[in-house]
Scaffold this motif. Structure first.
Motif, PDB file in Angstrom:
ATOM      1  N   LYS A  30      12.354  17.699  -9.307  1.00  0.00           N
ATOM      2  CA  LYS A  30      13.806  17.405  -8.541  1.00  0.00           C
ATOM      3  C   LYS A  30      14.184  19.533  -9.053  1.00  0.00           C
ATOM      4  CE  LYS A  30      14.744  13.397 -10.613  1.00  0.00           C
ATOM      5  NZ  LYS A  30      15.778  12.379 -10.231  1.00  0.00           N
ATOM      6  N   CYS A  31      13.741  19.911  -9.130  1.00  0.00           N
ATOM      7  CA  CYS A  31      13.498  21.801  -9.647  1.00  0.00           C
ATOM      8  C   CYS A  31      12.939  22.870  -9.016  1.00  0.00           C
ATOM      9  CB  CYS A  31      14.148  22.089 -11.264  1.00  0.00           C
ATOM     10  SG  CYS A  31      14.511  20.618 -12.121  1.00  0.00           S
ATOM     11  N   CYS A  34      13.769  24.627  -6.046  1.00  0.00           N
ATOM     12  CA  CYS A  34      14.005  25.645  -5.795  1.00  0.00           C
ATOM     13  C   CYS A  34      13.883  27.677  -6.821  1.00  0.00           C
ATOM     14  CB  CYS A  34      15.620  25.756  -6.211  1.00  0.00           C
ATOM     15  SG  CYS A  34      16.369  25.487  -5.033  1.00  0.00           S
ATOM     16  N   HIS A  35      13.255  26.173  -7.988  1.00  0.00           N
ATOM     17  CA  HIS A  35      12.297  27.091  -8.624  1.00  0.00           C
ATOM     18  C   HIS A  35      11.653  27.217  -8.967  1.00  0.00           C
ATOM     19  CE1 HIS A  35      16.546  27.557 -11.108  1.00  0.00           C
ATOM     20  NE2 HIS A  35      16.651  27.122 -11.023  1.00  0.00           N
ATOM     21  N   VAL A  49      15.310  31.918  -3.392  1.00  0.00           N
ATOM     22  CA  VAL A  49      16.806  30.769  -3.089  1.00  0.00           C
ATOM     23  C   VAL A  49      17.322  30.944  -4.933  1.00  0.00           C
ATOM     24  CG1 VAL A  49      16.430  29.696  -1.406  1.00  0.00           C
ATOM     25  CG2 VAL A  49      16.020  28.207  -3.270  1.00  0.00           C
ATOM     26  N   PRO A  51      16.005  32.146  -9.158  1.00  0.00           N
ATOM     27  CA  PRO A  51      15.018  32.742  -9.842  1.00  0.00           C
ATOM     28  C   PRO A  51      14.056  31.905 -10.228  1.00  0.00           C
ATOM     29  CG  PRO A  51      17.579  32.503 -11.203  1.00  0.00           C
ATOM     30  CD  PRO A  51      17.217  31.705 -10.123  1.00  0.00           C
ATOM     31  N   VAL A  56      13.775  32.124 -15.407  1.00  0.00           N
ATOM     32  CA  VAL A  56      15.369  31.170 -16.048  1.00  0.00           C
ATOM     33  C   VAL A  56      15.088  31.208 -17.886  1.00  0.00           C
ATOM     34  CG1 VAL A  56      15.725  28.883 -15.924  1.00  0.00           C
ATOM     35  CG2 VAL A  56      15.933  29.880 -13.450  1.00  0.00           C
ATOM     36  N   PHE A  73      21.571  23.201 -23.891  1.00  0.00           N
ATOM     37  CA  PHE A  73      22.000  25.134 -22.266  1.00  0.00           C
ATOM     38  C   PHE A  73      21.721  24.461 -21.653  1.00  0.00           C
ATOM     39  CE2 PHE A  73      21.490  28.011 -20.096  1.00  0.00           C
ATOM     40  CZ  PHE A  73      23.037  28.674 -19.732  1.00  0.00           C
ATOM     41  N   TYR A  77      23.733  23.342 -18.466  1.00  0.00           N
ATOM     42  CA  TYR A  77      24.551  24.197 -17.538  1.00  0.00           C
ATOM     43  C   TYR A  77      23.475  23.425 -15.996  1.00  0.00           C
ATOM     44  CZ  TYR A  77      24.202  28.811 -14.855  1.00  0.00           C
ATOM     45  OH  TYR A  77      24.982  29.447 -13.829  1.00  0.00           O
ATOM     46  N   ALA A  86      26.210  31.788 -17.591  1.00  0.00           N
ATOM     47  CA  ALA A  86      25.014  31.660 -16.738  1.00  0.00           C
ATOM     48  C   ALA A  86      24.277  33.244 -17.545  1.00  0.00           C
ATOM     49  CB  ALA A  86      25.895  32.059 -15.364  1.00  0.00           C
ATOM     50  N   LEU A  87      23.271  32.758 -17.533  1.00  0.00           N
ATOM     51  CA  LEU A  87      22.680  33.988 -18.773  1.00  0.00           C
ATOM     52  C   LEU A  87      21.850  34.943 -17.708  1.00  0.00           C
ATOM     53  CD1 LEU A  87      21.747  32.102 -21.693  1.00  0.00           C
ATOM     54  CD2 LEU A  87      23.462  33.256 -21.564  1.00  0.00           C
ATOM     55  N   CYS A  88      21.246  34.833 -16.252  1.00  0.00           N
ATOM     56  CA  CYS A  88      20.708  35.367 -15.259  1.00  0.00           C
ATOM     57  C   CYS A  88      21.662  36.095 -14.687  1.00  0.00           C
ATOM     58  CB  CYS A  88      20.030  33.930 -14.736  1.00  0.00           C
ATOM     59  SG  CYS A  88      18.562  33.274 -15.392  1.00  0.00           S
ATOM     60  N   PHE A  94      21.463  35.096  -6.597  1.00  0.00           N
ATOM     61  CA  PHE A  94      21.608  34.132  -5.329  1.00  0.00           C
ATOM     62  C   PHE A  94      22.741  32.821  -5.384  1.00  0.00           C
ATOM     63  CE2 PHE A  94      17.535  34.556  -7.237  1.00  0.00           C
ATOM     64  CZ  PHE A  94      16.133  34.788  -6.520  1.00  0.00           C
ATOM     65  N   GLY A  95      24.132  32.988  -5.740  1.00  0.00           N
ATOM     66  CA  GLY A  95      25.047  32.770  -6.398  1.00  0.00           C
ATOM     67  C   GLY A  95      24.847  31.297  -7.620  1.00  0.00           C
ATOM     68  N   MET A  97      23.887  28.361  -8.968  1.00  0.00           N
ATOM     69  CA  MET A  97      23.595  27.447  -8.897  1.00  0.00           C
ATOM     70  C   MET A  97      24.289  26.395  -8.895  1.00  0.00           C
ATOM     71  SD  MET A  97      20.614  25.503 -11.544  1.00  0.00           S
ATOM     72  CE  MET A  97      20.765  24.046 -12.187  1.00  0.00           C
ATOM     73  N   GLN A 100      23.792  20.139 -10.647  1.00  0.00           N
ATOM     74  CA  GLN A 100      22.915  18.796 -10.063  1.00  0.00           C
ATOM     75  C   GLN A 100      22.996  17.221 -10.739  1.00  0.00           C
ATOM     76  OE1 GLN A 100      19.681  19.654  -7.897  1.00  0.00           O
ATOM     77  NE2 GLN A 100      21.520  21.608  -8.311  1.00  0.00           N
TER      78      GLN A 100
END
Ligand code: HEC
Length: 141
Positions: A30-31, A34-35, A49, A51, A56, A73, A77, A86-88, A94-95, A97, A100
């Motif tokens: 599921k992640c 992208c990550h 697309v 981090p 992260v 968190f 998030y 957002a912390l990143c 990337f804009g 996220m 989900q």
């Protein structure tokens, strides 16, 4: 009775091992598209697309060193991302996220977040300074 005890022990062992595998498998399903879970090559870095998981978690742990806080968190998030939370810093590249919601449940997120906390960043990880910024990308904020 012996049979029953053996059966129960088996069920518990199975449950534990499924749960342990769960977060990893779910993250991969599921992640991870992208990550990334590995260190990106320069070629991959230019095509990313989002981090990588290590980046992260570097930022999440910086803010929330305590596992329970970090998990809360991440669970929040992934369903309700926002610029304010957002912390990143790479959100500038990337804009935001996409939420989900619908793709992953809260319980699945708890397992995923726990796995992420335990796994990333790998020991010896050095955060590439200015990731997402010094790449010729204009800052959008
Ligand atoms: C469609 C691509 C995509 C998918 C799928 C995705 N993410 Fe993200 N995620 C991003 C992007 C882009 C960012 C960086 C921008 C931001 O922070 O919002 C990000 C950032 C994050 C962050 C850091 C937020 C911060 O503080 O800046 C967390 C935590 C996170 N994702 C968790 C997850 C989890 C857990 C999943 C799987 C359930 C997931 N993501 C799936 C694109 C994605």
């Amino acid at each position: 009775m012996k049979q029953l005890i053996r059966y129960s022990a088996f069920t518990v062992a199975l449950g534990v091992s499924l749960f342990a595998a769960d977060g990893k498998t779910l993250f991969e399903q599921k992640c991870a598209f992208c990550h990334m879970t590995t260190k990106p090559t320069p070629q991959q870095r230019s095509q990313m697309v989002a981090p990588p998981a290590a980046g992260v978690m570097f930022h999440v742990k910086d803010r929330y060193p305590n596992k329970a806080d970090a998990v809360n968190f991440i669970v929040d998030y992934a369903h309700n991302p926002s610029k304010e939370k957002a912390l990143c810093p790479s959100i500038r590249r990337f804009g935001l996220m996409p939420s989900q919601k619908g793709a992953v449940t809260k319980d699945e997120l708890k397992a995923i977040a726990s796995y992420m906390f335990d796994t990333f960043p790998p020991s010896g990880f050095k955060h590439p300074k200015g990731m997402g910024m010094g790449m010729g990308m204009p800052l959008q904020r």
